[in-house]
Motif scaffolding. Structure first.
Motif, PDB file in Angstrom:
ATOM      1  N   ARG A 308       1.162  -1.205   0.174  1.00 25.16           N
ATOM      2  CA  ARG A 308       0.365  -0.457   0.025  1.00 25.16           C
ATOM      3  C   ARG A 308       0.664   1.390  -0.053  1.00 25.16           C
ATOM      4  NH1 ARG A 308      -3.188   3.619   4.092  1.00 25.16           N
ATOM      5  NH2 ARG A 308      -5.275   2.891   3.572  1.00 25.16           N
ATOM      6  N   HIS A 309       2.080   1.304   0.710  1.00 24.33           N
ATOM      7  CA  HIS A 309       2.706   2.674   0.630  1.00 24.33           C
ATOM      8  C   HIS A 309       3.630   2.253  -0.266  1.00 24.33           C
ATOM      9  CE1 HIS A 309       7.078   3.474   1.037  1.00 24.33           C
ATOM     10  NE2 HIS A 309       6.612   4.366   2.143  1.00 24.33           N
ATOM     11  N   GLN A 310       4.006   1.424  -0.825  1.00 28.99           N
ATOM     12  CA  GLN A 310       4.813   2.016  -2.360  1.00 28.99           C
ATOM     13  C   GLN A 310       3.648   2.631  -4.091  1.00 28.99           C
ATOM     14  OE1 GLN A 310       5.295  -2.013  -5.257  1.00 28.99           O
ATOM     15  NE2 GLN A 310       7.475  -1.039  -5.504  1.00 28.99           N
ATOM     16  N   ASN A 311       2.214   1.848  -3.827  1.00 25.24           N
ATOM     17  CA  ASN A 311       1.550   2.224  -4.345  1.00 25.24           C
ATOM     18  C   ASN A 311       0.956   4.123  -4.024  1.00 25.24           C
ATOM     19  OD1 ASN A 311      -0.352   0.341  -6.265  1.00 25.24           O
ATOM     20  ND2 ASN A 311       0.085  -0.816  -4.039  1.00 25.24           N
ATOM     21  N   LEU A 312       0.848   4.683  -2.796  1.00 25.72           N
ATOM     22  CA  LEU A 312       0.932   5.725  -2.541  1.00 25.72           C
ATOM     23  C   LEU A 312       2.734   6.579  -2.754  1.00 25.72           C
ATOM     24  CD1 LEU A 312      -0.691   7.874  -1.496  1.00 25.72           C
ATOM     25  CD2 LEU A 312       1.175   7.034   1.818  1.00 25.72           C
ATOM     26  N   GLN A 313       3.213   6.306  -2.679  1.00 24.14           N
ATOM     27  CA  GLN A 313       4.893   6.779  -3.445  1.00 24.14           C
ATOM     28  C   GLN A 313       4.529   7.603  -4.392  1.00 24.14           C
ATOM     29  OE1 GLN A 313       7.240   3.982  -1.975  1.00 24.14           O
ATOM     30  NE2 GLN A 313       8.248   5.638  -0.805  1.00 24.14           N
ATOM     31  N   PRO A 314       4.127   6.608  -6.019  1.00 24.88           N
ATOM     32  CA  PRO A 314       4.407   7.493  -7.186  1.00 24.88           C
ATOM     33  C   PRO A 314       2.803   8.793  -7.278  1.00 24.88           C
ATOM     34  CG  PRO A 314       3.215   4.941  -6.997  1.00 24.88           C
ATOM     35  CD  PRO A 314       3.994   5.613  -5.832  1.00 24.88           C
ATOM     36  N   HIS A 315       2.062   8.353  -6.670  1.00 26.65           N
ATOM     37  CA  HIS A 315       0.630   9.584  -6.590  1.00 26.65           C
ATOM     38  C   HIS A 315       1.216  10.809  -5.852  1.00 26.65           C
ATOM     39  CE1 HIS A 315      -0.942   5.342  -7.682  1.00 26.65           C
ATOM     40  NE2 HIS A 315      -2.063   5.844  -8.004  1.00 26.65           N
ATOM     41  N   LEU A 316       1.724  10.251  -4.820  1.00 26.93           N
ATOM     42  CA  LEU A 316       2.610  11.791  -3.964  1.00 26.93           C
ATOM     43  C   LEU A 316       3.483  12.038  -4.254  1.00 26.93           C
ATOM     44  CD1 LEU A 316       1.554  13.336  -1.766  1.00 26.93           C
ATOM     45  CD2 LEU A 316       3.714  11.842  -0.321  1.00 26.93           C
ATOM     46  N   ALA A 317       4.557  11.305  -5.490  1.00 28.27           N
ATOM     47  CA  ALA A 317       5.289  12.283  -5.711  1.00 28.27           C
ATOM     48  C   ALA A 317       5.527  12.791  -6.967  1.00 28.27           C
ATOM     49  CB  ALA A 317       6.510  11.063  -6.102  1.00 28.27           C
ATOM     50  N   SER A 318       4.010  12.560  -7.395  1.00 29.50           N
ATOM     51  CA  SER A 318       3.676  13.081  -9.176  1.00 29.50           C
ATOM     52  C   SER A 318       2.451  14.471  -8.299  1.00 29.50           C
ATOM     53  CB  SER A 318       3.196  12.028  -9.754  1.00 29.50           C
ATOM     54  OG  SER A 318       1.825  11.922  -9.512  1.00 29.50           O
ATOM     55  N   ASP A 319       2.305  14.755  -6.944  1.00 27.50           N
ATOM     56  CA  ASP A 319       1.848  15.406  -6.835  1.00 27.50           C
ATOM     57  C   ASP A 319       1.924  16.509  -5.904  1.00 27.50           C
ATOM     58  OD1 ASP A 319      -0.956  17.176  -5.517  1.00 27.50           O
ATOM     59  OD2 ASP A 319      -2.037  15.383  -5.590  1.00 27.50           O
ATOM     60  N   ALA A 405       8.451  16.978  -4.755  1.00 23.34           N
ATOM     61  CA  ALA A 405       7.267  15.828  -4.372  1.00 23.34           C
ATOM     62  C   ALA A 405       7.665  14.068  -4.478  1.00 23.34           C
ATOM     63  CB  ALA A 405       6.602  15.486  -5.221  1.00 23.34           C
ATOM     64  N   TRP A 406       8.823  14.499  -4.916  1.00 23.28           N
ATOM     65  CA  TRP A 406       9.469  12.781  -5.400  1.00 23.28           C
ATOM     66  C   TRP A 406      10.444  12.712  -3.402  1.00 23.28           C
ATOM     67  CZ3 TRP A 406      10.869   8.559  -7.244  1.00 23.28           C
ATOM     68  CH2 TRP A 406      11.488   7.767  -6.564  1.00 23.28           C
ATOM     69  N   ALA A 407      11.170  13.548  -3.077  1.00 26.58           N
ATOM     70  CA  ALA A 407      11.877  13.828  -2.120  1.00 26.58           C
ATOM     71  C   ALA A 407      10.471  13.107  -0.508  1.00 26.58           C
ATOM     72  CB  ALA A 407      12.886  15.132  -1.962  1.00 26.58           C
ATOM     73  N   GLU A 427      -3.926   8.865   6.080  1.00 24.76           N
ATOM     74  CA  GLU A 427      -5.572   8.768   4.983  1.00 24.76           C
ATOM     75  C   GLU A 427      -5.320  10.066   3.957  1.00 24.76           C
ATOM     76  OE1 GLU A 427      -6.302   5.351   4.765  1.00 24.76           O
ATOM     77  OE2 GLU A 427      -4.372   5.091   6.075  1.00 24.76           O
ATOM     78  N   GLU A 428      -5.531  11.026   4.801  1.00 22.22           N
ATOM     79  CA  GLU A 428      -6.583  12.478   3.843  1.00 22.22           C
ATOM     80  C   GLU A 428      -5.151  12.735   2.853  1.00 22.22           C
ATOM     81  OE1 GLU A 428      -8.201  15.550   1.971  1.00 22.22           O
ATOM     82  OE2 GLU A 428      -8.646  13.830   3.201  1.00 22.22           O
ATOM     83  N   ILE A 429      -3.821  12.009   2.774  1.00 13.49           N
ATOM     84  CA  ILE A 429      -2.710  12.753   2.068  1.00 13.49           C
ATOM     85  C   ILE A 429      -3.214  11.434   0.834  1.00 13.49           C
ATOM     86  CG2 ILE A 429      -0.326  12.709   1.397  1.00 13.49           C
ATOM     87  CD1 ILE A 429       0.115  12.853   4.238  1.00 13.49           C
ATOM     88  N   GLY A 430      -3.726  10.057   1.042  1.00 10.79           N
ATOM     89  CA  GLY A 430      -3.825   9.629   0.086  1.00 10.79           C
ATOM     90  C   GLY A 430      -5.362   9.672  -0.299  1.00 10.79           C
ATOM     91  N   ARG A 431      -5.892   9.839  -0.029  1.00 14.17           N
ATOM     92  CA  ARG A 431      -6.829  10.461  -0.946  1.00 14.17           C
ATOM     93  C   ARG A 431      -6.563  11.725  -1.592  1.00 14.17           C
ATOM     94  NH1 ARG A 431     -10.643  13.644  -1.035  1.00 14.17           N
ATOM     95  NH2 ARG A 431     -10.122  15.311   0.143  1.00 14.17           N
ATOM     96  N   ARG A 432      -6.025  12.233  -1.288  1.00 14.91           N
ATOM     97  CA  ARG A 432      -5.728  13.944  -2.716  1.00 14.91           C
ATOM     98  C   ARG A 432      -5.301  13.298  -3.468  1.00 14.91           C
ATOM     99  NH1 ARG A 432      -3.998  19.092   1.346  1.00 14.91           N
ATOM    100  NH2 ARG A 432      -2.726  19.438  -1.158  1.00 14.91           N
ATOM    101  N   CYS A 433      -3.936  12.712  -3.041  1.00 20.08           N
ATOM    102  CA  CYS A 433      -3.724  12.037  -4.489  1.00 20.08           C
ATOM    103  C   CYS A 433      -4.179  11.076  -5.534  1.00 20.08           C
ATOM    104  CB  CYS A 433      -2.280  11.082  -3.830  1.00 20.08           C
ATOM    105  SG  CYS A 433      -0.950  12.277  -2.806  1.00 20.08           S
ATOM    106  N   SER A 434      -5.203  10.548  -4.874  1.00 21.39           N
ATOM    107  CA  SER A 434      -6.193   9.650  -5.888  1.00 21.39           C
ATOM    108  C   SER A 434      -5.263   8.285  -5.589  1.00 21.39           C
ATOM    109  CB  SER A 434      -6.426  10.534  -6.837  1.00 21.39           C
ATOM    110  OG  SER A 434      -7.673  11.651  -6.983  1.00 21.39           O
ATOM    111  N   THR A 435      -4.769   8.157  -5.074  1.00 21.26           N
ATOM    112  CA  THR A 435      -4.030   6.592  -4.711  1.00 21.26           C
ATOM    113  C   THR A 435      -5.101   5.888  -5.085  1.00 21.26           C
ATOM    114  OG1 THR A 435      -2.472   8.051  -3.536  1.00 21.26           O
ATOM    115  CG2 THR A 435      -2.435   5.502  -3.691  1.00 21.26           C
ATOM    116  N   ASP A 436      -5.137   4.849  -6.217  1.00 20.65           N
ATOM    117  CA  ASP A 436      -5.970   3.700  -6.147  1.00 20.65           C
ATOM    118  C   ASP A 436      -4.664   2.773  -6.335  1.00 20.65           C
ATOM    119  OD1 ASP A 436      -7.429   2.005  -7.370  1.00 20.65           O
ATOM    120  OD2 ASP A 436      -7.733   3.306 -10.073  1.00 20.65           O
ATOM    121  N   VAL A 437      -5.327   2.012  -5.237  1.00 22.23           N
ATOM    122  CA  VAL A 437      -4.126   0.585  -4.794  1.00 22.23           C
ATOM    123  C   VAL A 437      -4.900  -0.017  -5.893  1.00 22.23           C
ATOM    124  CG1 VAL A 437      -3.462  -0.916  -3.281  1.00 22.23           C
ATOM    125  CG2 VAL A 437      -4.065   1.449  -2.558  1.00 22.23           C
TER     126      VAL A 437
END
Length: 545
Positions: A308-319, A405-407, A427-437
């Protein structure tokens, strides 16, 4: 001469009986340089060959000399040569001294090098370091000495608190699991209060003195009154823990980041916090207890957390905007009241994913992360300081935002949504990034279905597909059931295993509990609605595909 040639020439002369001073005089170099080149005898020939072929810098080659195990040297070389940044001395030293401690380490500073060596500890000095760095080789001894010193401090506190724990180090995040008791103000003694009142009274009277009567003597008395008031207030205006608070709370004795003793008091142990109760009156089960009851092991939960963490990372790194807000929030909430002034002090630690690495390789999220990394402008990172900072600062804002964002994504924490004490902010961070696991990861035989009990798999099948489908597979052996579940819970299951198209839409989006970032208030447990078509940036969609 090539440094490797110098090493071979010096080594040949040593074999003939020459001393290092004689070699230095003959070649017109310092004796220290001779000693440094002779240290290369400790380097594996594979590395010397790489050095001659310009695959290694001299700094990186000499860094390998601190590792005595030649097979480990080659292992580090192979590990680093395929990385984005190549091989540099810092990375080599870091990997080669994982089981050792620098004298600048906080635990080493707390114990002291003299006390460590007096107890029989051995040290090594890095000849190739300008700072002549000292490394403590016996970590077990160092930690034993530190623990003994901390236990001695803890003994002084026992009886004053309900409990006293000892840890070598504790992060700020670890303290978050505790409740808190805060010291209460103590009323000043009557005689002290009288002094405070007298000082305040005289100050009020002096405010009535006119400007024409305000002499140097009056100013001196004014200053003295304020100094006396400040000193007395600091002395008598204090807070203390009550006996009732000490009976509820405890303290943790540890070492802070500067190597000094740290006593964090007033902590309420998680087991002593008021428990949530169900409507029928019994205590609420923890997330770990619920998973155990469902047959989900701790190791599987840890791997799901890492996935789940790995899936959040690219979404956050591009936001960038969410990354900026997350980092700003983290910087502010990590600042305790009255913390010592410092320009910037924030720790960037990557989450521990080593134990779950086999489930994180060749994934969609890994491809997305690599795609983002390939777009970053890191041309400045190999420059000398401060030119690296100057060049980075000169980058266009868009490139700096991508780096930021990458760092930030590298340091994001791991958690499942249903973890005990999970962070709602994350959880709000993941939601804002539209993280789609579910878009990036599917449960298959290896990563999920073969690791849960048949009972759990059949219950999921009955709930999502239907009782008849589950009953038909009730007598399957575990491996066969896992393979069948993998086929049914992937894209196109209606064509692959013959289930209804509407059911296939559900199985293609089903996730284990706690994996999704979207709110589950308006959807069946474990099922995530289809994402919007533009949830991911175009280049990430291409990487994912």
């Amino acid at each position: 001469m090539h440094p490797a040639d110098k090493y071979e020439a010096f080594a040949a002369m040593i074999e003939k009986g020459f001393k290092t001073t004689e070699i230095a005089n003959q070649f017109g170099v310092t004796e220290n340089l001779v000693q440094r080149r002779l240290k290369l005898a400790e380097v594996d020939p594979v590395l010397l060959t790489a050095f001659r072929n310009d695959e290694l810098s001299l700094d990186a080659l000499t860094a390998f000399t601190i590792c005595k195990d030649r097979s480990r040297q080659v292992e580090i070389f192979e590990q680093l040569k395929s990385t984005y940044h190549g091989i540099n001395a810092y990375q080599v030293r870091h990997l080669a001294t994982e089981d050792e401690v620098s004298a600048t380490d906080n635990v080493a500073q707390f114990v002291g090098v003299d006390a460590y060596t007096a107890a029989g500890g051995t040290v090594r000095r890095d000849l190739f370091s300008e700072a002549d760095n000292v490394v403590l080789e016996d970590v077990v001894l160092l930690h034993r000495l530190a623990t003994e010193a901390l236990n001695a401090e803890a003994e002084k506190l026992k009886g004053q608190w309900k409990w006293v724990d000892v840890h070598l180090s504790v992060t700020y995040d670890q303290y978050m699991r505790y409740g808190r008791e805060y010291p209460l103000p103590v009323e000043p003694a009557p005689q002290d209060q009288a002094k405070l009142d007298a000082l305040n009274g005289e100050i009020e009277q002096m405010k009535e003195i006119g400007e024409e009567a305000w002499t140097d003597e009056v100013q001196a008395r004014w200053d003295q009154l304020h100094n006396d008031l400040e000193a007395l207030s600091a002395e008598v205006n204090r807070s203390e823990y009550t006996d009732e608070q000490r009976a509820r709370a405890g303290c943790v004795v540890s070492i802070d980041h500067r190597g000094a003793l740290r006593v964090e008091a007033g902590l309420v142990h998680p087991n002593d916090k008021p428990q949530q109760v169900r409507s029928e009156g019994s205590e609420e089960m923890s997330a770990e207890e619920k998973r155990k009851e469902a047959g989900v092991s701790n190791s599987l939960s840890a791997d799901l957390r890492a996935i789940r963490h790995q899936n959040l990372q690219p979404h956050l790194a591009s936001d960038y905007q969410t990354a900026f807000d997350a980092m700003l929030y983290s910087m502010i909430v990590r600042l305790p009241i009255a913390y010592a002034a410092a320009p910037i002090d924030i720790s960037m630690r990557q989450a521990e994913v080593f134990k779950s690495r086999e489930y994180l390789e060749d994934t969609v999220a890994a491809a997305m992360l690599e795609e983002i990394k390939s777009t970053l402008d890191l041309s400045w990172i190999s420059l000398e300081s401060p030119q690296d900072f100057i060049s980075m600062s000169a980058l266009p804002m868009e490139k700096k935002q991508a780096l930021f964002a990458w760092a930030t994504a590298q340091a994001v924490q791991q958690q499942l949504a249903n973890d005990d004490h999970s962070s709602p902010v994350l959880e709000e961070i993941g939601r804002r990034c539209s993280t789609d696991v579910a878009y990036c990861w599917r449960p298959d035989a290896k990563n999920y279905w073969s690791r849960v009990p048949k009972k759990h798999a059949l219950a999921v099948a009955a709930d999502v597909i239907g009782q008849k489908w589950a009953d038909e597979r009730r007598d399957f052996k575990k491996d066969a059931l896992a393979a069948s579940m993998e086929s049914a819970f992937r894209e196109g299951a209606d064509e692959r295993v013959g289930i209804e198209p509407e059911t296939a839409k559900r199985t293609a989006r089903w996730l284990p509990e706690g994996m999704a970032f979207e709110s589950s208030d308006e959807q069946p447990q474990g099922v995530v609605e289809n994402p919007e078509p533009d949830v991911l940036p175009a280049f990430l969609k291409a990487a994912a595909e």
